[in-house]
Design an enzyme around this catalytic site. Structure first.
Site, PDB file in Angstrom:
ATOM      1  N   THR A  39       0.808  -1.222   0.000  1.00  0.00           N
ATOM      2  CA  THR A  39       0.000   0.000   0.000  1.00  0.00           C
ATOM      3  C   THR A  39       0.843   1.275   0.000  1.00  0.00           C
ATOM      4  O   THR A  39       1.990   1.243   0.427  1.00  0.00           O
ATOM      5  CB  THR A  39      -0.853  -0.049   1.286  1.00  0.00           C
ATOM      6  OG1 THR A  39      -1.756  -1.133   1.163  1.00  0.00           O
ATOM      7  CG2 THR A  39      -1.600   1.226   1.552  1.00  0.00           C
ATOM      8  N   GLY A  55      -9.579  -4.276   3.053  1.00  0.00           N
ATOM      9  CA  GLY A  55      -8.614  -4.172   4.159  1.00  0.00           C
ATOM     10  C   GLY A  55      -8.801  -2.895   4.955  1.00  0.00           C
ATOM     11  O   GLY A  55      -9.882  -2.299   4.971  1.00  0.00           O
ATOM     12  N   ASP A  56      -7.719  -2.484   5.610  1.00  0.00           N
ATOM     13  CA  ASP A  56      -7.791  -1.316   6.489  1.00  0.00           C
ATOM     14  C   ASP A  56      -7.671   0.019   5.750  1.00  0.00           C
ATOM     15  O   ASP A  56      -8.104   1.048   6.265  1.00  0.00           O
ATOM     16  CB  ASP A  56      -6.673  -1.384   7.539  1.00  0.00           C
ATOM     17  CG  ASP A  56      -5.306  -1.417   6.874  1.00  0.00           C
ATOM     18  OD1 ASP A  56      -5.132  -2.166   5.878  1.00  0.00           O
ATOM     19  OD2 ASP A  56      -4.400  -0.682   7.318  1.00  0.00           O
ATOM     20  N   GLY A  77      -3.952  -5.929   6.838  1.00  0.00           N
ATOM     21  CA  GLY A  77      -5.100  -5.061   7.077  1.00  0.00           C
ATOM     22  C   GLY A  77      -6.062  -5.535   8.144  1.00  0.00           C
ATOM     23  O   GLY A  77      -6.595  -4.726   8.912  1.00  0.00           O
ATOM     24  N   THR A 130       0.116   0.771   6.872  1.00  0.00           N
ATOM     25  CA  THR A 130       0.303  -0.281   5.875  1.00  0.00           C
ATOM     26  C   THR A 130       0.641  -1.574   6.598  1.00  0.00           C
ATOM     27  O   THR A 130       1.367  -1.563   7.586  1.00  0.00           O
ATOM     28  CB  THR A 130       1.419   0.069   4.873  1.00  0.00           C
ATOM     29  OG1 THR A 130       1.585  -1.039   3.988  1.00  0.00           O
ATOM     30  CG2 THR A 130       2.739   0.401   5.540  1.00  0.00           C
TER      31      THR A 130
HETATM   32  N1  ASP Z   1      -3.115  -2.843   4.497  1.00  0.00           N
HETATM   33  C1  ASP Z   1      -3.393  -3.268   3.146  1.00  0.00           C
HETATM   34  C2  ASP Z   1      -4.538  -4.239   3.152  1.00  0.00           C
HETATM   35  O1  ASP Z   1      -4.618  -5.064   4.043  1.00  0.00           O
HETATM   36  C3  ASP Z   1      -2.225  -3.910   2.501  1.00  0.00           C
HETATM   37  C4  ASP Z   1      -0.951  -3.135   2.583  1.00  0.00           C
HETATM   38  O2  ASP Z   1      -0.754  -2.360   3.500  1.00  0.00           O
HETATM   39  O3  ASP Z   1      -0.134  -3.277   1.723  1.00  0.00           O
HETATM   40  O4  ASP Z   1      -5.313  -4.232   2.233  1.00  0.00           O
END
Ligand code: ASP
Length: 355
Positions: free
Chosen positions: A221, A251-252, A275, A272
């Site tokens: 992310t 995700g988050d 998530g 990041t």
């Molecule tokens: N946090 C993101 C998700 O879970 C992935 C990432 O941070 O790369 O979708």
């Protein structure tokens, strides 16, 4: 006449003072002048994960460093010229979204069905306004759409088809889903699917993938947090989510409080990592809350959440954040995190590994 003499005496005294100022006095004056000018700064991440020097070619590392620098300088210049934190965050993220190097926009990872579903969010710390989009497939820069949701809709979060209808109605740039195809991301999906096929149960499935590949299917992310000269904070996050995701998994990144949070009284944070654990830990808001209710500094709050609470829950990842005084933090519990920052003085920091 008496007044005239008094004035003359004052002028003589003043001019004597100036002429006898030592270089140290002048430096002191300059410093106090500078410290009176409003603080500003910006910090970004391009994802956390098992990013190890031994897995990275020199040319690849160079490409990442260049893109991180281009993005942070773009945001910094906007702030330097008096632009808003929201605009600096948006333009910084746009550069990362337009690069195939990061799992956002152009470089978004593939879902189990071989599509790309993108999520993003933005928060303005000055009024706690926020916007988010989830599962969009034709929006070139999802952070732009999140900002439209924040500014031009009565809602905070729009998802899927409806979000795309809204995008068309406000003129956000749309692309053919083909735009998001990159060979390396497609190969990652194929690799993960092939090892899934050959395995009998979930545990073996994980063991079949090299550990970094399994874990890093969740990372990459991009995000940024900024403080502008007007004292306003903002944070934003944009992602393709995780490789091989299915069932409309979100995700988050588009969840306010988990992936993104900003509040002028405390800080601005972009997350990041894995998530699901960032949602459960309400990570971005938790950092702000520790500052607000417990009086922790940004560095203390970020350490507590990222080094203690997040791993205790079973998650991993990192955050970038800036507080209302311009203090910058880049905290992660993974091997590495693509990151960069620039403060008011223009000091540039770029990092990739856990140095
Ligand atoms: N946090 C993101 C998700 O879970 C992935 C990432 O941070 O790369 O979708």
């Amino acid at each position: 006449m008496k007044n005239y003499l008094l004035l003359l005496a004052a002028a003589v005294m003043l001019s004597c003072n100036t002429s006898t100022s030592s270089p140290a006095d002048v430096a002191q004056d300059q410093m106090s002048q500078e410290s009176k000018e409003p603080n500003f700064g910006i910090v970004l991440h391009g994802g956390a994960g098992t990013i190890l020097k031994e897995n990275m070619s020199d040319s690849m590392e160079q490409a990442y460093r260049q893109k991180l620098e281009e993005a942070i300088r773009t945001g910094h210049q906007i702030l330097e010229e008096g632009g808003t934190a929201v605009e600096a965050v948006q333009r910084t993220i746009n550069i990362l979204e337009d690069s195939p190097l990061f799992n956002a926009g152009k470089g978004a990872v593939f879902t189990n069905e071989g599509t790309n579903e993108l999520d993003a969010s933005i928060m303005d710390g000055s009024d706690l306004n926020a916007g988010a989009v989830a599962g969009v497939t034709t929006v070139k820069n999802p952070i732009d759409l999140a900002i439209e949701v924040m500014r031009n809709s009565p809602h905070v979060m729009l998802a899927g088809k409806g979000a795309e209808e809204f995008a068309a109605s406000v003129g956000t740039e749309l692309v053919d889903p083909e735009y998001f195809y990159t060979e390396s991301r497609f190969r990652s999906l194929q690799r993960i699917k092939e090892s899934e096929k050959t395995q009998l149960d979930h545990d073996d499935q994980q063991a079949a993938l090299t550990p970094w590949e399994y874990r890093d299917s969740k990372f990459g992310t991009v995000g940024a947090a900024a403080l502008d000269r007007h004292g306003n904070l903002a944070a934003g996050t944009s992602t393709g989510g995780m490789t091989n995701k299915r069932w409309g998994r979100i995700g988050d990144a588009p969840i306010i409080g988990a992936g993104t949070y900003a509040n002028n009284n405390t800080c601005a944070v972009s997350s990041t990592g894995w998530g699901e654990f960032f949602i459960r830990g309400v990570v971005a808001y938790d950092i702000s809350a520790l500052m607000e209710y417990k009086g922790l500094s940004l560095a203390e709050a970020a350490r507590e959440v990222i080094q203690k609470k997040n791993p205790a829950l079973g998650g991993d990842g990192g955050i970038v954040a800036i507080d209302k005084d311009g203090n910058i933090v880049m905290e992660f519990n993974t091997a590495g995190m693509y990151r960069a920052s620039m403060n008011k003085k223009g000091d540039l920091q770029i990092g990739i590994y856990g140095e």
